[in-house]
Motif scaffolding. Structure first.
Motif, short mmCIF file in Angstrom:
data_model
loop_
_atom_site.label_atom_id
_atom_site.label_comp_id
_atom_site.label_asym_id
_atom_site.label_seq_id
_atom_site.Cartn_x
_atom_site.Cartn_y
_atom_site.Cartn_z
N GLY A 18 36.98 43.39 39.99
CA GLY A 18 37.55 43.88 41.24
C GLY A 18 36.58 44.72 42.05
N ILE A 19 35.78 45.54 41.36
CA ILE A 19 34.76 46.34 42.04
C ILE A 19 33.73 45.43 42.68
CG2 ILE A 19 32.83 47.92 41.64
CD1 ILE A 19 34.61 49.37 39.61
N LYS A 20 33.28 44.43 41.94
CA LYS A 20 32.30 43.48 42.50
C LYS A 20 32.88 42.76 43.71
CE LYS A 20 29.79 42.67 38.21
NZ LYS A 20 29.52 41.73 37.13
N TYR A 21 34.15 42.36 43.62
CA TYR A 21 34.81 41.67 44.72
C TYR A 21 34.90 42.56 45.95
CZ TYR A 21 38.50 39.51 47.49
OH TYR A 21 39.23 38.97 48.52
N ALA A 22 35.34 43.79 45.76
CA ALA A 22 35.52 44.72 46.88
C ALA A 22 34.18 45.05 47.54
CB ALA A 22 36.20 46.00 46.41
N LEU A 47 43.74 43.23 46.59
CA LEU A 47 44.13 41.87 46.19
C LEU A 47 45.46 41.46 46.81
CD1 LEU A 47 43.07 41.93 42.43
CD2 LEU A 47 41.89 40.82 44.34
N VAL A 48 46.37 42.40 46.96
CA VAL A 48 47.64 42.11 47.63
C VAL A 48 47.37 41.81 49.10
CG1 VAL A 48 49.82 43.12 48.43
CG2 VAL A 48 49.14 43.36 46.05
N GLN A 54 50.70 38.57 43.94
CA GLN A 54 52.00 38.90 44.52
C GLN A 54 52.19 40.41 44.48
OE1 GLN A 54 53.34 36.48 46.30
NE2 GLN A 54 55.30 36.47 45.33
N PRO A 55 52.67 41.00 45.57
CA PRO A 55 52.93 42.45 45.53
C PRO A 55 54.16 42.78 44.70
CG PRO A 55 53.62 41.53 47.62
CD PRO A 55 52.94 40.42 46.87
N LEU A 56 54.13 43.95 44.12
CA LEU A 56 55.29 44.47 43.41
C LEU A 56 56.29 45.02 44.42
CD1 LEU A 56 53.32 46.48 40.72
CD2 LEU A 56 54.81 44.56 40.22
N LYS A 69 49.58 44.08 36.47
CA LYS A 69 49.33 43.01 37.44
C LYS A 69 47.86 42.59 37.44
CE LYS A 69 52.23 41.49 40.48
NZ LYS A 69 52.85 40.19 40.47
N LEU A 70 46.96 43.58 37.37
CA LEU A 70 45.54 43.27 37.33
C LEU A 70 45.17 42.53 36.04
CD1 LEU A 70 43.83 46.44 38.84
CD2 LEU A 70 44.28 44.25 39.93
N ALA A 71 45.79 42.91 34.93
CA ALA A 71 45.53 42.22 33.67
C ALA A 71 45.98 40.76 33.74
CB ALA A 71 46.24 42.94 32.52
N ILE A 72 47.12 40.51 34.35
CA ILE A 72 47.60 39.14 34.52
C ILE A 72 46.66 38.37 35.44
CG2 ILE A 72 49.45 37.74 35.52
CD1 ILE A 72 51.40 39.96 34.57
N TRP A 73 46.23 39.00 36.53
CA TRP A 73 45.32 38.35 37.48
C TRP A 73 44.03 37.93 36.79
CZ3 TRP A 73 40.73 40.89 39.37
CH2 TRP A 73 40.04 40.17 40.33
#
Length: 78
Positions: A18-22, A47-48, A54-56, A69-73
């Motif tokens: 996520g850090i690399k993506y951002a 990511l949302v 999907q947002p919570l 959610k991040l673990a599932i992603w």
């Protein structure tokens, strides 16, 4: 919310990816002193926003549920 088998490792990997993506997207620059919960919240919201997860529902948003959610992603990215 059922905890994943290796959720802790998945969350660590999700934070790294996520850090690399951002940073590649130009959305954020993280510091070494940023806490894990700050990183988790920022990555989740990014990511949302980008419609990658999907947002919570707002009444269920917590650090623990964002970590889940991040673990599932990240588990789906492998």
């Amino acid at each position: 919310m059922k905890k994943l088998k290796n959720e802790t490792e998945l969350v660590k990997r999700a934070i790294i990816v996520g850090i690399k993506y951002a940073e590649a997207r130009g959305a954020a620059m993280f510091e070494a002193t940023d806490s894990a919960s700050v990183k988790v919240e920022y990555i989740y919201r990014l990511l949302v926003h980008d419609k990658l997860i999907q947002p919570l529902p707002e009444d269920q948003v917590s650090i623990q549920s964002m970590r889940h959610k991040l673990a599932i992603w990240i588990s789906k990215q492998q």
